[in-house]
Write a protein that holds these residues in place. Structure first.
Motif, mmCIF file in Angstrom:
data_model
loop_
_atom_site.group_PDB
_atom_site.id
_atom_site.type_symbol
_atom_site.label_atom_id
_atom_site.label_comp_id
_atom_site.label_asym_id
_atom_site.label_seq_id
_atom_site.Cartn_x
_atom_site.Cartn_y
_atom_site.Cartn_z
ATOM 1 N N ALA A 1 49.387 -21.209 -3.896
ATOM 2 C CA ALA A 1 51.155 -20.686 -3.836
ATOM 3 C C ALA A 1 51.213 -22.479 -2.692
ATOM 4 O O ALA A 1 50.035 -22.851 -2.361
ATOM 5 C CB ALA A 1 51.261 -19.841 -2.498
ATOM 6 N N ALA A 2 52.707 -22.120 -3.016
ATOM 7 C CA ALA A 2 53.023 -24.014 -1.831
ATOM 8 C C ALA A 2 53.585 -22.589 -0.991
ATOM 9 O O ALA A 2 54.950 -21.894 -0.794
ATOM 10 C CB ALA A 2 54.060 -24.379 -3.224
ATOM 11 N N VAL A 3 53.455 -23.521 0.267
ATOM 12 C CA VAL A 3 54.463 -23.694 1.312
ATOM 13 C C VAL A 3 55.342 -24.270 1.750
ATOM 14 O O VAL A 3 55.178 -25.500 1.981
ATOM 15 C CB VAL A 3 53.192 -23.664 2.813
ATOM 16 C CG1 VAL A 3 54.707 -23.239 4.380
ATOM 17 C CG2 VAL A 3 51.886 -22.538 2.949
ATOM 18 N N GLU A 4 56.585 -24.023 1.440
ATOM 19 C CA GLU A 4 58.088 -25.212 1.594
ATOM 20 C C GLU A 4 58.717 -24.913 2.618
ATOM 21 O O GLU A 4 58.747 -24.172 3.647
ATOM 22 C CB GLU A 4 58.434 -24.341 -0.032
ATOM 23 C CG GLU A 4 57.562 -24.541 -1.330
ATOM 24 C CD GLU A 4 58.486 -24.363 -1.855
ATOM 25 O OE1 GLU A 4 59.431 -23.616 -2.333
ATOM 26 O OE2 GLU A 4 58.259 -24.602 -3.684
ATOM 27 N N ALA A 5 59.425 -25.836 3.054
ATOM 28 C CA ALA A 5 60.146 -26.149 4.177
ATOM 29 C C ALA A 5 61.441 -25.020 4.014
ATOM 30 O O ALA A 5 62.052 -25.281 2.900
ATOM 31 C CB ALA A 5 61.205 -27.241 4.180
ATOM 32 N N PRO A 6 61.784 -23.756 5.018
ATOM 33 C CA PRO A 6 62.612 -23.284 4.555
ATOM 34 C C PRO A 6 64.329 -23.576 4.988
ATOM 35 O O PRO A 6 65.579 -23.387 4.180
ATOM 36 C CB PRO A 6 62.730 -22.137 5.271
ATOM 37 C CG PRO A 6 61.662 -22.506 6.743
ATOM 38 C CD PRO A 6 60.672 -24.274 5.985
ATOM 39 N N PHE A 7 64.310 -24.378 5.366
ATOM 40 C CA PHE A 7 66.023 -25.788 5.713
ATOM 41 C C PHE A 7 64.856 -27.315 4.953
ATOM 42 O O PHE A 7 64.304 -27.527 5.813
ATOM 43 C CB PHE A 7 66.482 -24.922 6.563
ATOM 44 C CG PHE A 7 65.450 -24.591 8.325
ATOM 45 C CD1 PHE A 7 64.931 -25.499 8.245
ATOM 46 C CD2 PHE A 7 65.124 -23.588 8.162
ATOM 47 C CE1 PHE A 7 64.259 -25.175 10.107
ATOM 48 C CE2 PHE A 7 65.039 -23.135 9.326
ATOM 49 C CZ PHE A 7 64.045 -24.219 9.876
ATOM 50 N N ALA A 8 66.367 -27.899 5.340
ATOM 51 C CA ALA A 8 66.304 -29.065 6.177
ATOM 52 C C ALA A 8 65.978 -29.272 7.594
ATOM 53 O O ALA A 8 66.501 -28.406 8.211
ATOM 54 C CB ALA A 8 67.212 -30.233 6.066
ATOM 55 N N GLY A 9 65.080 -30.347 7.247
ATOM 56 C CA GLY A 9 64.811 -30.271 9.376
ATOM 57 C C GLY A 9 63.449 -31.508 9.013
ATOM 58 O O GLY A 9 63.209 -32.669 7.955
ATOM 59 N N ILE A 10 62.538 -31.098 10.343
ATOM 60 C CA ILE A 10 61.860 -32.239 10.750
ATOM 61 C C ILE A 10 60.273 -31.308 10.941
ATOM 62 O O ILE A 10 60.930 -30.367 11.693
ATOM 63 C CB ILE A 10 62.045 -33.092 12.407
ATOM 64 C CG1 ILE A 10 63.393 -33.815 12.043
ATOM 65 C CG2 ILE A 10 61.108 -33.265 12.591
ATOM 66 C CD1 ILE A 10 63.501 -34.601 11.451
#
Length: 348
Positions: A162-171
């Motif tokens: 599985a890939a752990v993805e950013a839930p929103f644009a951020g840092i």
């Protein structure tokens, strides 16, 4: 002879008077004096501004810590702290641990077995060989088995990787693991901060903090960056024991800034009215402020309190005589009662 004597006495008296007058003038000329510049007392208003220093930080709810809900092994890290990411960008990759795959296989078998029992119980009930209570029990078991399997699927246990993805644009502010690490359920993998929800946290002198309130406008200057506009979100109710200051949080809306950047905030706390003087006219003295006024050619010291300062001017409060001019230059050399030579400020 008598006439001559009287005439001589008169001449001697005049000489003595002249000498006395000359001596008096010489004494006045020898009195120390200071050349000063003055202006009339005026009243006015200034915006009261508090200046405070701090840093850029994530606002409430701006940070999201990414975790795994099942036992897994980290296979790759695709991001690093400080990296800007877009929504959906891969931060890490994980593989389900052997125990997770086994638990999922058991859940599949349990669901399939519960469904077979349910179907068999229905067939027996149709032949009057089972009761409705037995059917209800079979339905309940099948429902529980499906719920367990669905939960594992939602957590991703049905996928080998599985890939752990950013839930929103951020840092990305933290990477909490490394390739090859074994993860237990709930273990942090990375932390992402939403860039559109940053705040400035500044320290305010406790004496000034009582003037702060939520909603007050603030101008936040980022050192080496832009000037941002915001408003007070929160004022702490306690003094930080490390700094001796009261923390105030300034919301910056969708403004872009670097987390951790140092800032200077100017917070507008309202308008103050009173006697207005050039800032240099009020001098510190023994923990207080002093201005000087002129009465009959001599200096008079007046203890005041500076209420606000802005644009080179100050609003002061105290026993200021509105009929006496205020010294705006030369005041550093004054002492109470010293004689002065006055020249007016140009324009007055």
């Amino acid at each position: 002879m008598t006439r001559f004597f009287c005439s001589g006495v008169r001449r001697l008296t005049l000489v003595l008077v002249a000498v006395a007058g000359f001596a008096g003038n010489a004494a006045l000329a020898d009195e120390p004096s200071v050349l000063v510049t003055t202006i009339p007392v005026t009243r006015g208003a200034l915006k009261h501004t508090i200046t405070a220093y701090g840093h850029i930080a994530p606002g409430a709810g701006a940070a999201r810590t990414l975790t795994t809900f099942y036992e897994a092994v980290v296979t790759a890290i695709d991001a690093r702290p400080g990296m800007a990411v877009r929504k959906g960008q891969v931060i890490a990759r994980i593989a389900a641990a052997a125990a997770t795959r086994a638990a999922y296989a058991q859940a599949v078998a349990a669901r399939d077995g519960a469904l077979r029992i349910l179907a068999h119980t229905r067939a027996l009930l149709a032949q009057h060989l089972a009761t409705r209570i037995q059917l209800a029990q079979a339905e309940q078991a099948a429902q529980a088995a499906r719920a367990t399997l669905d939960a594992l699927k939602r957590e991703g246990a049905d996928r080998a990787t599985a890939a752990v993805e950013a839930p929103f644009a951020g840092i990305v502010t933290a990477i909490s693991t490394a390739p090859g690490a074994a993860l237990q359920p709930g273990t942090a993998i990375a932390t992402v901060v939403r860039r559109a929800a940053l705040v400035a946290v500044v320290g305010v002198d406790p004496a000034a903090a009582r003037r702060l309130a939520a909603g007050q406008p603030a101008s936040v200057s980022v050192f080496g960056g832009a000037v941002l506009r915001g408003r007070i979100d929160l004022v702490s109710g306690e003094v930080d024991p490390r700094t001796g200051l009261v923390d105030a949080t300034v919301g910056l809306g969708a403004a872009q800034a670097l987390i951790g950047g140092m800032v200077r905030a100017r917070i507008d706390t309202g308008t103050v009215r009173g006697v207005i003087v050039p800032r240099d006219a009020a001098l510190p003295a023994e923990g207080r402020e002093v201005i000087w006024q002129i009465r009959d050619g001599h200096a008079v010291r007046v203890i005041v309190h500076v209420l606000a300062s802005a644009h080179g001017e100050s609003i002061v409060a105290g026993p200021v005589d509105p009929s006496l001019p205020v010294v705006v230059a030369g005041n550093a050399q004054l002492q109470p009662g010293i004689a002065v030579r006055v020249q007016a400020e140009p324009g007055y």
